[in-house]
Design a protein around this motif. Sequence first.
Motif, mmCIF file in Angstrom:
data_model
loop_
_atom_site.group_PDB
_atom_site.id
_atom_site.type_symbol
_atom_site.label_atom_id
_atom_site.label_comp_id
_atom_site.label_asym_id
_atom_site.label_seq_id
_atom_site.Cartn_x
_atom_site.Cartn_y
_atom_site.Cartn_z
ATOM 1 N N GLN A 160 -1.243 -4.004 -10.958
ATOM 2 C CA GLN A 160 -0.073 -3.852 -10.184
ATOM 3 C C GLN A 160 1.053 -3.660 -11.132
ATOM 4 O O GLN A 160 1.416 -4.870 -11.715
ATOM 5 N N ALA A 173 -4.028 -8.176 1.246
ATOM 6 C CA ALA A 173 -5.151 -7.159 1.123
ATOM 7 C C ALA A 173 -6.533 -7.952 1.441
ATOM 8 O O ALA A 173 -7.303 -7.610 2.454
ATOM 9 N N PRO A 184 6.236 -4.613 -8.565
ATOM 10 C CA PRO A 184 5.681 -5.513 -7.236
ATOM 11 C C PRO A 184 4.958 -4.592 -6.117
ATOM 12 O O PRO A 184 4.148 -4.912 -5.447
ATOM 13 N N LEU A 207 -6.226 0.244 3.455
ATOM 14 C CA LEU A 207 -5.388 -0.677 3.204
ATOM 15 C C LEU A 207 -5.886 -1.856 1.997
ATOM 16 O O LEU A 207 -5.307 -2.299 1.056
ATOM 17 N N ALA A 208 -7.259 -1.938 1.872
ATOM 18 C CA ALA A 208 -7.811 -2.968 1.484
ATOM 19 C C ALA A 208 -8.286 -2.631 0.241
ATOM 20 O O ALA A 208 -8.730 -3.298 -0.683
ATOM 21 N N LEU A 256 -11.429 0.670 5.687
ATOM 22 C CA LEU A 256 -10.008 -0.024 5.628
ATOM 23 C C LEU A 256 -9.461 0.376 4.348
ATOM 24 O O LEU A 256 -9.341 0.019 3.377
ATOM 25 N N TYR A 259 -15.477 -3.087 4.005
ATOM 26 C CA TYR A 259 -13.999 -2.703 4.029
ATOM 27 C C TYR A 259 -13.999 -1.244 3.920
ATOM 28 O O TYR A 259 -12.623 -0.670 3.721
ATOM 29 N N ALA A 287 0.559 -9.203 -2.607
ATOM 30 C CA ALA A 287 -0.222 -8.092 -2.301
ATOM 31 C C ALA A 287 -1.871 -8.257 -2.104
ATOM 32 O O ALA A 287 -2.329 -7.956 -1.133
ATOM 33 N N ALA A 288 -2.264 -9.049 -2.999
ATOM 34 C CA ALA A 288 -3.633 -9.290 -3.153
ATOM 35 C C ALA A 288 -4.058 -10.239 -1.897
ATOM 36 O O ALA A 288 -5.054 -9.965 -1.262
ATOM 37 N N LYS A 291 -6.209 -8.502 5.171
ATOM 38 C CA LYS A 291 -6.531 -7.133 5.643
ATOM 39 C C LYS A 291 -8.217 -7.002 5.929
ATOM 40 O O LYS A 291 -8.745 -6.561 6.915
ATOM 41 N N ARG A 292 -8.666 -7.350 5.095
ATOM 42 C CA ARG A 292 -10.180 -7.030 4.995
ATOM 43 C C ARG A 292 -10.894 -8.208 5.933
ATOM 44 O O ARG A 292 -11.710 -7.491 6.879
#
Lengths: 137, 406
Positions: free
Chosen positions: B318, A84, B321, B126-127, B124, B121, A80-81, A87-88
């Motif tokens: 987190q 991410a 998952p 998502l980030a 964004l 960002y 996930a990290a 994505k950035r």
Amino acid sequence: MIFRLLMLMLCVTMSCSAVEVQVIANKDLSVTSLGSDDLSDFYLGKRKKLPGGGNATVFTNADQDETERFLDKYLDLTPAAFSASWKRMIFTGRGIPPTDAKDDQDMIDIIKRTPGGIGYVATGTKVDGVMVLIISK
Amino acid sequence: MSRYPLLACVPCLLTGAAFAVDTPAVDIHGYVSQGYLNSSKNNYLGDSQGGTFDFNEAAINFQSQLTDDLRVGVQLYARDLDGVGGDQVGIDWAYADYHYRDELGFRVGEVKVARGLYNEYSDLDLANPTVLLPQSVYDERLRDFLTSCYGGSVYGNIPMHEIGSIDYEAFGGSQTIRNDGSVNAFLASGLYNIDGTGATYSTNSASLQSMYGLSVTWNTPLRGLRVNGSFIQFNHLDASGQVSVPTGFGPNASYPVSFEITKGQNVVAGAEYLKGKLRLAGEGTLWNMDTSYSSPLFGGAVPGVTRWAGWYLQAAYQILPKIQLAGTVSAFYENRLNRSGSNFADPRFGYQKSAALTVRFDPVTWVALKAEGAFITGYAQMFNQDNPNGYDGNTLLLSLKATVSF
């Protein structure tokens, strides 16, 4: 009997969890080893120039479990990290994300034909035509 | 985000990508976000009391690696928040990037403003672990002003061996200031009801002479820990418009108003630590702006100074998952020399403090769902025109956001 079955299951579990990944690279790469920070920088798109010259082109594996093991071992990141982070990069125009290889064999084929190519496969996979890159801490 | 000047470059960039080398690959990505805001009291970031869906954004970008070191790209972007943006499609960024060495690269075109850890960002969803970035440092009200500028930047990563490495980016240029954007919203808030009879303001024209800045990030030897400092200066941000005053009979009376920030400066400093499932971040910011209002309504020019300050601390983990929890505390001060707000008739206009808890759920890698609850005290970042009946007590703000990307 039950004891043997339990032992067998334990062995299978240990065997599964022990599957490691190794970093591979195009044979013409200008180096045979990389620092883990360099590898991390290449995979996160922060750097692209190889220490010995030329650009690194990194690939990821579509196998999510293998990618998770690679990220955990070498980049200390969760999927996930890592996602991410890319994505950035993508949505600020800072880079184009690594291409996914379909599986280990596809990864080896791609690395073979890509100058500066770096990827990873399960330890024990036959890696003919590419070299195993030593990653130092 | 400018609207028109660089739109003409889009076909050029893509055509260039098509002809510069043999069939270059064009990488295409995009996202769509829809949000919802609902506040218990006081309107914040829109008509949030009673709930509003006037909180969305969408983007699509095209990038092509023309040679090993030369890449071009453009991102089209539309958003709406409290009417700012109005879902008009414009260019978020569009530039050519020449990566000469890891230590030295150049970008030319409409480039992102490098500010703090996350400004680039801020578009964004998502980030980020939260629905809203900490507003004390990443003020939504300023977003269209701080997103990008047309000009260029120099960037690089300098290895420092045992002590890590340094990322830097220096940028300079200008931008188109929209008549219905952030600047207008700020002026409309400052001049709202200025005469006590319900006066309103609208901008006729606005411009910015120049802006430039530098962001430096130290990637420390402790992997995952980075420390950032950034500086921005902008010069001669001018706006002119009119205040419309109800007369009680016939048409409203209209008074011209001009506004100028002769010089504005912003610094941000902070650090982020990423370790496995944990992310910790904290930043502080200071603003200095020399301002001047001028109108027959005030009997001439009224000079002023703005000395904002803000900080936040954030932790995200987190827990599963696909599920991340984040907690944020932040504070914004209208005047950092008087943080209690005692210079205001009601001290709560002098600050805005908040504590927020966010749950993020990523059912698949291309979908992010977030829910956030925030307790807000103070009114310093709320707009007067959104609260025509005044302010009341503390605010509970529920924010939801769903983003789909590809």
